[in-house]
Design a protein around this motif. Sequence first.
Motif, PDB file in Angstrom:
ATOM      1  N   ASP A  41       0.821  -1.206   0.000  1.00  0.00           N
ATOM      2  CA  ASP A  41       0.000   0.000   0.000  1.00  0.00           C
ATOM      3  C   ASP A  41       0.864   1.269   0.000  1.00  0.00           C
ATOM      4  N   ARG A  42       1.968   1.248   0.733  1.00  0.00           N
ATOM      5  CA  ARG A  42       2.861   2.407   0.750  1.00  0.00           C
ATOM      6  C   ARG A  42       3.548   2.583  -0.599  1.00  0.00           C
ATOM      7  N   PHE A  43       3.878   1.463  -1.217  1.00  0.00           N
ATOM      8  CA  PHE A  43       4.558   1.512  -2.507  1.00  0.00           C
ATOM      9  C   PHE A  43       3.621   2.026  -3.595  1.00  0.00           C
ATOM     10  N   LYS A  44       2.312   1.780  -3.455  1.00  0.00           N
ATOM     11  CA  LYS A  44       1.347   2.237  -4.466  1.00  0.00           C
ATOM     12  C   LYS A  44       1.347   3.754  -4.597  1.00  0.00           C
ATOM     13  N   ASP A  45       1.616   4.461  -3.499  1.00  0.00           N
ATOM     14  CA  ASP A  45       1.696   5.927  -3.569  1.00  0.00           C
ATOM     15  C   ASP A  45       2.853   6.366  -4.463  1.00  0.00           C
ATOM     16  N   VAL A  46       3.973   5.659  -4.352  1.00  0.00           N
ATOM     17  CA  VAL A  46       5.139   5.954  -5.186  1.00  0.00           C
ATOM     18  C   VAL A  46       4.830   5.643  -6.650  1.00  0.00           C
ATOM     19  N   LEU A  47       4.128   4.538  -6.852  1.00  0.00           N
ATOM     20  CA  LEU A  47       3.729   4.157  -8.217  1.00  0.00           C
ATOM     21  C   LEU A  47       2.883   5.247  -8.863  1.00  0.00           C
ATOM     22  N   GLN A  48       1.940   5.793  -8.099  1.00  0.00           N
ATOM     23  CA  GLN A  48       1.065   6.831  -8.638  1.00  0.00           C
ATOM     24  C   GLN A  48       1.851   8.079  -9.013  1.00  0.00           C
ATOM     25  N   LYS A  49       2.801   8.466  -8.173  1.00  0.00           N
ATOM     26  CA  LYS A  49       3.639   9.634  -8.468  1.00  0.00           C
ATOM     27  C   LYS A  49       4.478   9.388  -9.720  1.00  0.00           C
ATOM     28  N   ALA A  50       4.975   8.166  -9.856  1.00  0.00           N
ATOM     29  CA  ALA A  50       5.783   7.822 -11.035  1.00  0.00           C
ATOM     30  C   ALA A  50       4.939   7.885 -12.302  1.00  0.00           C
ATOM     31  N   LYS A  51       3.691   7.421 -12.227  1.00  0.00           N
ATOM     32  CA  LYS A  51       2.796   7.495 -13.385  1.00  0.00           C
ATOM     33  C   LYS A  51       2.537   8.941 -13.781  1.00  0.00           C
ATOM     34  N   GLU A  52       2.359   9.812 -12.786  1.00  0.00           N
ATOM     35  CA  GLU A  52       2.138  11.236 -13.067  1.00  0.00           C
ATOM     36  C   GLU A  52       3.365  11.849 -13.729  1.00  0.00           C
ATOM     37  N   GLN A  81      -5.886 -14.365  -7.042  1.00  0.00           N
ATOM     38  CA  GLN A  81      -5.285 -13.380  -7.947  1.00  0.00           C
ATOM     39  C   GLN A  81      -5.119 -12.038  -7.254  1.00  0.00           C
ATOM     40  N   ILE A  82      -3.965 -11.429  -7.473  1.00  0.00           N
ATOM     41  CA  ILE A  82      -3.713 -10.091  -6.956  1.00  0.00           C
ATOM     42  C   ILE A  82      -3.283  -9.196  -8.113  1.00  0.00           C
ATOM     43  N   ASP A  83      -3.447  -7.905  -7.905  1.00  0.00           N
ATOM     44  CA  ASP A  83      -3.032  -6.956  -8.934  1.00  0.00           C
ATOM     45  C   ASP A  83      -1.512  -6.845  -8.964  1.00  0.00           C
ATOM     46  N   ASP A  84      -0.990  -6.680 -10.173  1.00  0.00           N
ATOM     47  CA  ASP A  84       0.446  -6.456 -10.334  1.00  0.00           C
ATOM     48  C   ASP A  84       0.636  -5.522 -11.527  1.00  0.00           C
ATOM     49  N   ILE A  85       1.809  -4.964 -11.641  1.00  0.00           N
ATOM     50  CA  ILE A  85       2.122  -4.049 -12.736  1.00  0.00           C
ATOM     51  C   ILE A  85       3.482  -4.431 -13.301  1.00  0.00           C
ATOM     52  N   MET A  86       3.537  -4.589 -14.615  1.00  0.00           N
ATOM     53  CA  MET A  86       4.810  -4.812 -15.272  1.00  0.00           C
ATOM     54  C   MET A  86       5.418  -3.450 -15.600  1.00  0.00           C
ATOM     55  N   LEU A  87       6.625  -3.255 -15.142  1.00  0.00           N
ATOM     56  CA  LEU A  87       7.293  -1.960 -15.245  1.00  0.00           C
ATOM     57  C   LEU A  87       8.475  -2.020 -16.201  1.00  0.00           C
ATOM     58  N   THR A  88       8.519  -1.093 -17.141  1.00  0.00           N
ATOM     59  CA  THR A  88       9.687  -0.998 -18.006  1.00  0.00           C
ATOM     60  C   THR A  88      10.839  -0.386 -17.220  1.00  0.00           C
ATOM     61  N   ARG A  89      11.998  -0.402 -17.824  1.00  0.00           N
ATOM     62  CA  ARG A  89      13.171   0.201 -17.181  1.00  0.00           C
ATOM     63  C   ARG A  89      12.924   1.688 -16.907  1.00  0.00           C
ATOM     64  N   TYR A  90      12.254   2.351 -17.856  1.00  0.00           N
ATOM     65  CA  TYR A  90      11.960   3.775 -17.667  1.00  0.00           C
ATOM     66  C   TYR A  90      10.997   3.981 -16.502  1.00  0.00           C
ATOM     67  N   ALA A  91      10.008   3.100 -16.370  1.00  0.00           N
ATOM     68  CA  ALA A  91       9.066   3.183 -15.261  1.00  0.00           C
ATOM     69  C   ALA A  91       9.798   3.008 -13.930  1.00  0.00           C
ATOM     70  N   CYS A  92      10.727   2.064 -13.890  1.00  0.00           N
ATOM     71  CA  CYS A  92      11.514   1.840 -12.669  1.00  0.00           C
ATOM     72  C   CYS A  92      12.349   3.067 -12.328  1.00  0.00           C
ATOM     73  N   TYR A  93      12.879   3.704 -13.340  1.00  0.00           N
ATOM     74  CA  TYR A  93      13.657   4.933 -13.143  1.00  0.00           C
ATOM     75  C   TYR A  93      12.782   6.018 -12.508  1.00  0.00           C
ATOM     76  N   LEU A  94      11.553   6.166 -13.004  1.00  0.00           N
ATOM     77  CA  LEU A  94      10.638   7.177 -12.461  1.00  0.00           C
ATOM     78  C   LEU A  94      10.234   6.836 -11.034  1.00  0.00           C
ATOM     79  N   ILE A  95      10.042   5.554 -10.761  1.00  0.00           N
ATOM     80  CA  ILE A  95       9.708   5.127  -9.401  1.00  0.00           C
ATOM     81  C   ILE A  95      10.836   5.475  -8.442  1.00  0.00           C
ATOM     82  N   ALA A  96      12.062   5.199  -8.872  1.00  0.00           N
ATOM     83  CA  ALA A  96      13.225   5.515  -8.036  1.00  0.00           C
ATOM     84  C   ALA A  96      13.321   7.014  -7.778  1.00  0.00           C
TER      85      ALA A  96
END
Length: 276
Positions: A41-52, A81-96
């Motif tokens: 749940d905490r990581f999902k906040d970071v994911l949302q910021k990365a998407k923005e 079943q749980i939700d998951d997201i496949m992240l490209t290298r660029y997506a991982c960069y934005l998350i970081a």
Amino acid sequence: MKADEIKQLFERFETIAIDYHGIECWSARELYPVLGYSKWDRFKDVLQKAKESCLNAGEEVSNHFADIGKMIDIGKGAQRQIDDIMLTRYACYLIAQNGDSRKPEISFAQNYFAVQTRRAELVYQRILDYERVQARTKLAETEHHLSGILYERGVDSKGFAIIRAKGDQALFGINTSMMKRRVGAPGNRPLADFLSTIAIKAKDLAAEMTSVNVQQKDLRGHIAIEGEHIDNNTAVRGMLLDRDIHPESLPPAEDVKKVERRIKADEKKLLKGKNK
């Protein structure tokens, strides 16, 4: 961070990378603990910021953050079943970049994915440069072959230059001199050295068509061959315009000779590195 810690993190990031439809990706579910997050749940906040951030950069979010379902074991042979997201290298960069930099894992990831993303960009640019050099070499070969055919049919080098200029006029809608000024080509250099790859290939296709038709139609003399070359360039221009590509408006490209020298210099560095 100590060297052994860096090595361990590097191996963890490399180990969880997977091939997803031919693209190197990371599962968000597997990535978040590696980045030092204990709860999804905490990581999902970071994911949302990365998407923005992805959206603000003008990128299509779905191209880098692919929502998928994932089955997990819940005991006694049962799964859910749980939700998951496949992240490209660029997506991982934005998350970081949007993560908590106080975490050593995030600090490492910021540098890891920045370097790797830059490397991918360099590889992509090198491929584009190589394709352009290859296209220019192919055009030179085609024109050399065409000049030989024309010479046998009563057209000398001066006549060939005139025919080629007429072809440029038909392809670009403006004469060669004006097109050179548009792309910043010096007067003593070939126009093609400063054209984009697609414009080079367009010239090559028209020249190939002229070579074929001059022989098939058994054309001879300057006037007949000039008309054929104009027709072929006009046909290629029409095809481009049908696809909303205006060859005279394509952005100018870097001097292909400089690009070629850069590629050769990189190859020499690579060979020196292998021989050490």
